[in-house]
Design an enzyme around this catalytic site. Structure first.
Site, short mmCIF file in Angstrom:
data_model
loop_
_atom_site.label_atom_id
_atom_site.label_comp_id
_atom_site.label_asym_id
_atom_site.label_seq_id
_atom_site.Cartn_x
_atom_site.Cartn_y
_atom_site.Cartn_z
N ARG A 93 0.83 -1.19 0.00
CA ARG A 93 0.00 0.00 0.00
C ARG A 93 0.87 1.24 0.00
NH1 ARG A 93 -4.49 0.38 4.63
NH2 ARG A 93 -5.23 -1.51 3.65
N SER A 116 7.30 -5.51 6.96
CA SER A 116 6.99 -6.43 8.06
C SER A 116 7.53 -7.84 7.83
CB SER A 116 5.48 -6.45 8.31
OG SER A 116 5.07 -5.14 8.64
N ASP A 118 5.15 -3.10 11.28
CA ASP A 118 3.77 -2.66 11.48
C ASP A 118 3.44 -2.36 12.95
OD1 ASP A 118 3.94 -5.35 12.00
OD2 ASP A 118 2.09 -5.90 10.98
MG MG Z 1 -1.80 -6.32 9.49
#
Ligand code: MG
Ligand code: ADP
Length: 512
Positions: free
Chosen positions: A114, A184, A237
């Site tokens: 994203r 992540s 994250d």
């Molecule tokens: Mg997540």
């Protein structure tokens, strides 16, 4: 120079003794057992033993919280000192609300990535404009070369920036566009804007990247696309969630992810981190605990053991030991396997399968679907546990659709009890982990004892969508902390703030 070795995880192979010999004839979706039970077992006794093995009474949970605290301290003292890696994130300043300007977030942590742009307007105006776009990553790029993967990301980022509306987003003259990059995967962070990949997980296997600086790979791709942007903060994250939540609430001290996987990070006093070895150790910094790697004294049943042994990546979590002069990486993650969404359904499946094979949960039938690893999802457990009807109608129809069995009420109840046992253990252990972190913070700050509100920012669909899990977690937290301290703790669901958090960390770590 340290030598990095990958050792196989230590596995304890316990033979599964089945008190049953049988011949079976396979029909379409289930196996019919003509069982010759040498020692018949009832579903009740399988369940009772499983419940006993999973039990987390308060004295035991207290020991778990203390053991996690001990490993946190050990990990802060020396690299690889305990099960928790306690990674230094180099995030020393959290957002204050005063941030101004245009910043970007790039989030890579699964099959989607994203991009986001955020125009920050300071304390009064806060987020003036905010735009985001999500792209799915073609499978071939997940297992291709780093040039292909980062080239794809840079090209999408370039398209995104090209579409920017100048009226809504304003880049100050003389500045580059700065990015907070949420990556992540296990990373050895080397500064706020660099880190080397330890190991790909979650289906990624991009060649030649392990040990490489992930920011340098992105920079190279951006240069190739003539994209004049720079990464000012590399985070995961959990850190993004903590930063994003702190922007709106200055009492946030902990960020926890409870989704497919799990992790937690928190605000630590620098003078409580011996391994920092810095002369300038005043103030605070964010520690990424990587708590999924905790593996001591957990209530590990035969089903957990078998799941671990059979999983493709037995013990995916990276754990570092300093052993003689060698750095040995061992992959274990028992805590994560007991508390996170990826595994709860799978543990229940294994218990139900044994109940079918060694007793008569569904009469003579062993549904074939029960033999498929990961066929039962955590979402399914949740659906069944939410059935409030006297006859457990939803459970019955789920079992009918999923396994093609007609389960009587007794069998439906047994199934729900198995779900509840696994979810109770998971929720309560997650609660113990949060208590370990809160007590660590409390020891150094006395904030809760002095009545100061302390907030745990929580993200992840397991927490969000599983009310029973949430309740078990909260109950354990209150039982362990006591009513007085826990009355100052708030668990706040902060959905999807990690992107904003990453952009904010680009702002707090701006080079301008
Ligand atoms: Mg997540
Ligand atoms: P990720 O951790 O991959 O970023 P999420 O936070 O969306 O993703 O978490 C997804 C996980 O949450 C799923 O793997 C599942 O275990 C759990 N989950 C999703 N929906 C539900 C639900 N309705 N009930 C219970 N658990 C759920």
């Amino acid at each position: 120079m340290s030598l990095i070795m990958f050792a196989s995880p230590v596995v304890v192979i316990t033979p599964t003794v089945r008190s049953l010999t049988f011949s079976s004839s396979r029909r379409s979706n289930y196996t019919v057992m003509s069982a010759v039970r040498s020692e018949p077992t009832s579903t009740c006794s399988v369940l009772t033993k499983f419940q006993k093995d999973c039990a987390t009474p308060i004295p035991f949970l207290r020991n778990v919280a203390d053991a996690i605290s001990d490993d946190m301290r050990a990990g802060l003292a020396v690299e690889g000192g305990g099960d928790l890696d306690m990674i230094l994130t180099f995030v020393d300043a959290l957002p204050s609300g005063n941030e101004e300007g245009l910043f970007y977030a790039l989030d890579l942590g699964g099959t989607n990535f994203r991009v986001r742009s955020v125009q920050l307007g300071g304390k009064e105006e806060r987020v003036v404009a905010n735009e985001s776009e999500q792209f799915s990553i073609p499978h071939e790029l997940m297992v291709g070369t780093s040039e292909e993967l980062f080239g794809f990301i840079a090209s999408k980022l370039a398209d995104f920036v090209a579409k920017e509306k100048p009226g809504r987003f304003r880049l100050e003259q003389g500045r580059k566009r700065e990015i907070g990059f949420t990556f992540s995967f296990p990373v050895k962070q080397t500064s706020i804007d660099s880190g080397t990949l330890i190991k790909w997980t979650k289906g990624f296997n991009v060649s030649g990247m392990e040990g490489k600086n992930v920011v340098a790979c992105l920079n190279k791709a951006m240069e190739a696309h003539r994209l004049d942007m720079r990464v000012s903060a590399l985070v995961n994250d959990g850190v993004g969630t903590l930063a994003g939540a702190r922007y709106w609430d200055e009492d946030v001290m902990v960020g926890v992810i409870l989704g497919t996987g799990t992790n937690a990070c928190y605000v630590e006093q620098k003078n409580a981190i011996p391994k920092l070895q810095s002369k300038f150790s005043s103030g605070t910094t964010i520690i990424n605990t990587e708590w999924g790697g905790f593996s001591k004294i957990l209530p590990r049943t035969i089903f957990d053991q078998e799941m671990d042994e059979e999983s493709l990546n037995p013990g995916e979590h990276c754990h570092q030991f300093l052993y003689c002069f060698f750095t040995v990486w061992v992959w274990i993650k028992l805590y994560e396997k007991m508390i996170s969404g990826m595994y709860l359904g799978e543990i229940v499946r294994r218990v139900l399968l044994q109940m079918c094979e060694t007793s008569d949960l569904f009469g003579q039938f062993v549904p074939v679907k029960l033999s498929t690893p990961f066929a039962l999802r955590t979402e399914d457990l949740c659906k069944m546990q939410e059935d409030n009807t006297d006859d457990l109608v939803t459970v019955g129809s789920f079992l009918h659709n999923f396994l093609e069995v007609e389960a009587n009420l007794k069998a439906r109840r047994r199934v729900v009890e198995v779900c509840d046992t696994v979810v109770q253990r998971g929720g309560r252990l997650a609660g113990a982990g949060i208590v370990a972190i809160l007590e660590k913070i409390e020891k150094d700050t006395d904030r809760m004892a002095s009545g100061q509100r302390t907030v745990v920012a929580m993200d992840g669909a397991l927490y969000e969508k599983y009310p029973q899990y949430r309740r078990y977690m909260q109950d354990a937290l209150v039982e362990l902390l006591g009513h007085h301290l826990s009355s100052h703790v708030a668990i706040k669901h902060t959905k999807d703030v990690s992107g904003l958090g990453a952009a904010l960390l680009a702002a707090t770590n701006s080079i301008y």
